[in-house]
Motif scaffolding. Structure first.
Motif, PDB file in Angstrom:
ATOM      1  N   ASP A 102       0.829  -1.205   0.000  1.00  0.00           N
ATOM      2  CA  ASP A 102       0.000   0.000   0.000  1.00  0.00           C
ATOM      3  C   ASP A 102       0.867   1.259   0.000  1.00  0.00           C
ATOM      4  OD1 ASP A 102      -2.556  -1.086  -0.121  1.00  0.00           O
ATOM      5  OD2 ASP A 102      -2.734  -1.291   2.053  1.00  0.00           O
ATOM      6  N   GLY A 132      -4.196   2.871   3.648  1.00  0.00           N
ATOM      7  CA  GLY A 132      -4.054   1.706   2.800  1.00  0.00           C
ATOM      8  C   GLY A 132      -5.286   0.816   2.886  1.00  0.00           C
ATOM      9  N   ARG A 133      -5.277  -0.271   2.124  1.00  0.00           N
ATOM     10  CA  ARG A 133      -6.436  -1.174   2.078  1.00  0.00           C
ATOM     11  C   ARG A 133      -6.151  -2.545   2.675  1.00  0.00           C
ATOM     12  NH1 ARG A 133      -8.117  -1.163  -4.099  1.00  0.00           N
ATOM     13  NH2 ARG A 133      -5.870  -1.548  -4.246  1.00  0.00           N
TER      14      ARG A 133
END
Length: 272
Positions: free
Chosen positions: A184, A255-256
């Protein structure tokens, strides 16, 4: 775009280098060690159409610095040597000052410096050096962006592995963190290097704030390890800063990839 990455063989650099070459950039991957066997060498095409050159650069001495920055548009400064005594200051502070000066002489248009979320709030000697390095970047003539990121997933996993060697797992359950995946961060930097210099300090963290107990329980479950957790508050100013949320970003993008996503990938798939 011609981009120099310092610390290209580090945890983030190993992920960022192919990320930028896939985006079509010409990348100089700098480190103190020669190019690894079997990797693209100078002036050879890399994946995605970009060009990858591996260059030797020692920020502690300045060796290789003029050639490394010559003709570069952007510098992504990742190089660091934490917890190594006077060598840490040689690389992180003196080396950063050298880099800023060399980048100015070379006409670099953007210097992106990677720092740590909480560096201004956690009373740790290494964090103080990072703050001094941030100030050196901001005071320099090269347009700049400081990006503070939270702890990498891999860093926390390594810390858990060390603690798990004990018969009990000591932790301060009131400490919170917002760990982030290097993938990320690399994706964010891919965008950041093409955007205008912010001349500001930005933050980037993982998708969720987690307490130390949750981090530990998730790690133990993923590794199928049984350990009793022992509540052990971190003492003094350091503990107070941690418990006050110093490791959690107050602003910025997220971020994911979650902590559980990282753990589910398994050790062989974990780049950071």
């Amino acid at each position: 775009m011609d981009i120099l990455i310092t610390g290209a063989t580090g945890r983030l650099g190993r992920v960022l280098t192919p990320e930028l070459t896939r985006a079509g950039h010409s990348v100089r991957a700098a480190s103190r060690t020669p190019a690894p066997t079997g990797k693209p060498g100078p002036d050879r095409p890399a994946e995605g159409g970009g060009e990858l050159r591996r260059v030797r650069l020692d920020l502690a001495t300045g060796d290789g610095l003029p050639a490394a920055v010559d003709g570069v548009d952007t510098v992504v400064h990742l190089a660091s040597a934490p917890y190594q005594g006077s060598y840490t200051r040689d690389v992180d502070l003196t080396g950063t000052r050298r880099l800023v000066e060399a980048a100015d002489r070379a006409g670099v248009r953007h210097l992106v410096y990677l720092s740590i979320v909480g560096a201004d709030r956690v009373p740790w000697p290494y964090f103080r050096i990072k703050i001094e390095a941030e100030a050196a970047v901001a005071a320099g003539p090269v347009p700049w962006t400081v990006l503070r990121v939270t702890q990498f997933h891999g860093f926390l996993a390594e810390a858990m592995s060390r603690l798990a060697r004990l018969p009990v797992l000591p932790l301060d359950p009131r400490i919170t963190a917002q760990p982030v995946d290097v993938a990320d961060v690399a994706a964010h930097l891919r965008w950041r290097v093409t955007a205008a210099p912010g001349r500001a300090t930005e933050e980037f963290g993982g998708p969720a704030e987690l307490d130390a107990g949750t981090l530990a329980r998730d790690w133990l479950a993923a590794r199928r390890i049984r350990r009793r957790m022992l509540r052990l508050p971190v003492p003094g100013r350091l503990g107070r800063a941690f418990r006050a949320g110093a490791l959690v970003p107050s602003t910025g993008d997220r971020g994911r990839i979650t902590w559980r996503d990282y753990l589910a990938a398994g050790p062989s798939e974990q780049a950071g």
